[in-house]
Design a protein around this motif. Sequence first.
Motif, mmCIF file in Angstrom:
data_model
loop_
_atom_site.group_PDB
_atom_site.id
_atom_site.type_symbol
_atom_site.label_atom_id
_atom_site.label_comp_id
_atom_site.label_asym_id
_atom_site.label_seq_id
_atom_site.Cartn_x
_atom_site.Cartn_y
_atom_site.Cartn_z
ATOM 1 N N HIS A 71 0.834 -1.199 0.000
ATOM 2 C CA HIS A 71 0.000 0.000 0.000
ATOM 3 C C HIS A 71 0.872 1.254 0.000
ATOM 4 O O HIS A 71 2.017 1.223 0.437
ATOM 5 C CB HIS A 71 -0.923 0.012 1.224
ATOM 6 C CG HIS A 71 -1.797 -1.195 1.327
ATOM 7 N ND1 HIS A 71 -1.360 -2.362 1.910
ATOM 8 C CD2 HIS A 71 -3.068 -1.429 0.893
ATOM 9 C CE1 HIS A 71 -2.324 -3.264 1.852
ATOM 10 N NE2 HIS A 71 -3.369 -2.734 1.236
ATOM 11 N N ILE A 86 -4.027 9.452 7.273
ATOM 12 C CA ILE A 86 -5.000 9.033 6.262
ATOM 13 C C ILE A 86 -4.512 7.796 5.527
ATOM 14 O O ILE A 86 -5.277 6.860 5.262
ATOM 15 C CB ILE A 86 -5.261 10.184 5.266
ATOM 16 C CG1 ILE A 86 -5.965 11.340 5.968
ATOM 17 C CG2 ILE A 86 -6.091 9.692 4.081
ATOM 18 C CD1 ILE A 86 -6.137 12.568 5.101
ATOM 19 N N GLN A 88 -2.643 5.468 6.630
ATOM 20 C CA GLN A 88 -2.752 4.299 7.494
ATOM 21 C C GLN A 88 -4.203 3.904 7.730
ATOM 22 O O GLN A 88 -4.531 2.713 7.801
ATOM 23 C CB GLN A 88 -2.056 4.561 8.836
ATOM 24 C CG GLN A 88 -0.540 4.676 8.729
ATOM 25 C CD GLN A 88 0.129 4.846 10.080
ATOM 26 O OE1 GLN A 88 -0.515 4.783 11.117
ATOM 27 N NE2 GLN A 88 1.439 5.063 10.065
ATOM 28 N N ALA A 89 -5.081 4.898 7.808
ATOM 29 C CA ALA A 89 -6.495 4.618 8.102
ATOM 30 C C ALA A 89 -7.223 4.035 6.893
ATOM 31 O O ALA A 89 -8.083 3.161 7.027
ATOM 32 C CB ALA A 89 -7.187 5.893 8.574
ATOM 33 N N THR A 90 -6.894 4.528 5.713
ATOM 34 C CA THR A 90 -7.544 4.055 4.484
ATOM 35 C C THR A 90 -6.477 3.666 3.473
ATOM 36 O O THR A 90 -6.245 4.384 2.490
ATOM 37 C CB THR A 90 -8.471 5.139 3.900
ATOM 38 O OG1 THR A 90 -7.700 6.331 3.672
ATOM 39 C CG2 THR A 90 -9.624 5.431 4.833
ATOM 40 N N GLU A 92 -4.330 2.340 0.419
ATOM 41 C CA GLU A 92 -4.615 2.121 -0.995
ATOM 42 C C GLU A 92 -3.538 1.225 -1.591
ATOM 43 O O GLU A 92 -2.350 1.506 -1.456
ATOM 44 C CB GLU A 92 -4.640 3.455 -1.755
ATOM 45 C CG GLU A 92 -5.722 4.411 -1.303
ATOM 46 C CD GLU A 92 -5.714 5.690 -2.123
ATOM 47 O OE1 GLU A 92 -5.275 5.643 -3.281
ATOM 48 O OE2 GLU A 92 -6.124 6.730 -1.586
#
Length: 279
Positions: A71, A86, A88-90, A92
């Motif tokens: 990711h 962000i 780490q939270a979402t 991609e």
Amino acid sequence: MTQKAQGVALSVAPTKDGRLCIVSSMDISDCTDVRRNVSFASRFGARKVVSQTTKGWFSVDFTADELTQLHYAETRPRMRKQSAQIAQATPEPIAMLAETLDEIFRQHKNAEVWIEFLLPSQVAEWGFSYSELVETEFADLGRRVDVSKIVFVSSEKTLIRKLKQSNLGPRIFYRTEPYGYANDESHLRKGAPRTYATELAPTGLQDLAQICDGIIVDILQVFSQTGADKTAFEILWQNTSLVDFAHAAGLQIAGAVLRAENTFRPLYLRHGVDRSEER
């Protein structure tokens, strides 16, 4: 595009199995979460990158399927704490060029896509050909891609000539730097390589116009300054606009991305004393 942008800029590098992945660096140690993926710990190694030995994880040591297990990560987490949170939270997954182009043009038909090829000479030394790889990617996309909305970007003229010969259709831009010379210059010419300052002079721009559609320059070279911010171009051509020179040669001109933080901005555009301060 939801942020009202007119386009997107991507940088690509080869994978072990000949795909083009979207990453900000050939060494994916910082731009992905590979450090935290124990299954790929054995891929850590050393490679010679532009005459210097670099230790890390490199895209060319992973297949496309393996990279999609990783990711994206914020490369400067201490400076951009919110961005790191962000990421780490979402998370991609790493994307491939063909699939990304397909998705962009399916949802945003009028968007421009600028594709920069990372370290062309180095990639060639490792046995990959960007011109051949991108031809394969485009062949798989067929007519779903509007080539008039795509711009190829290369920091080396050797690749630019090959891309032009491929006749794929996108415009081609040459990325320059404020100082020094391109990586492939020392191999192309006998004696001293041509510097960027020479290439951005009137006769140099006329030569570039024969192989590409435009140039990308550091923002400092677009706005003439003095003192510590003065670039090699300005030292030679202090009272003439680079934009005028480029247009006179028949070249389009674009400024390199100006990052928000103070540390990346010229002195006269900084706000406050905090190096991470944005404006």
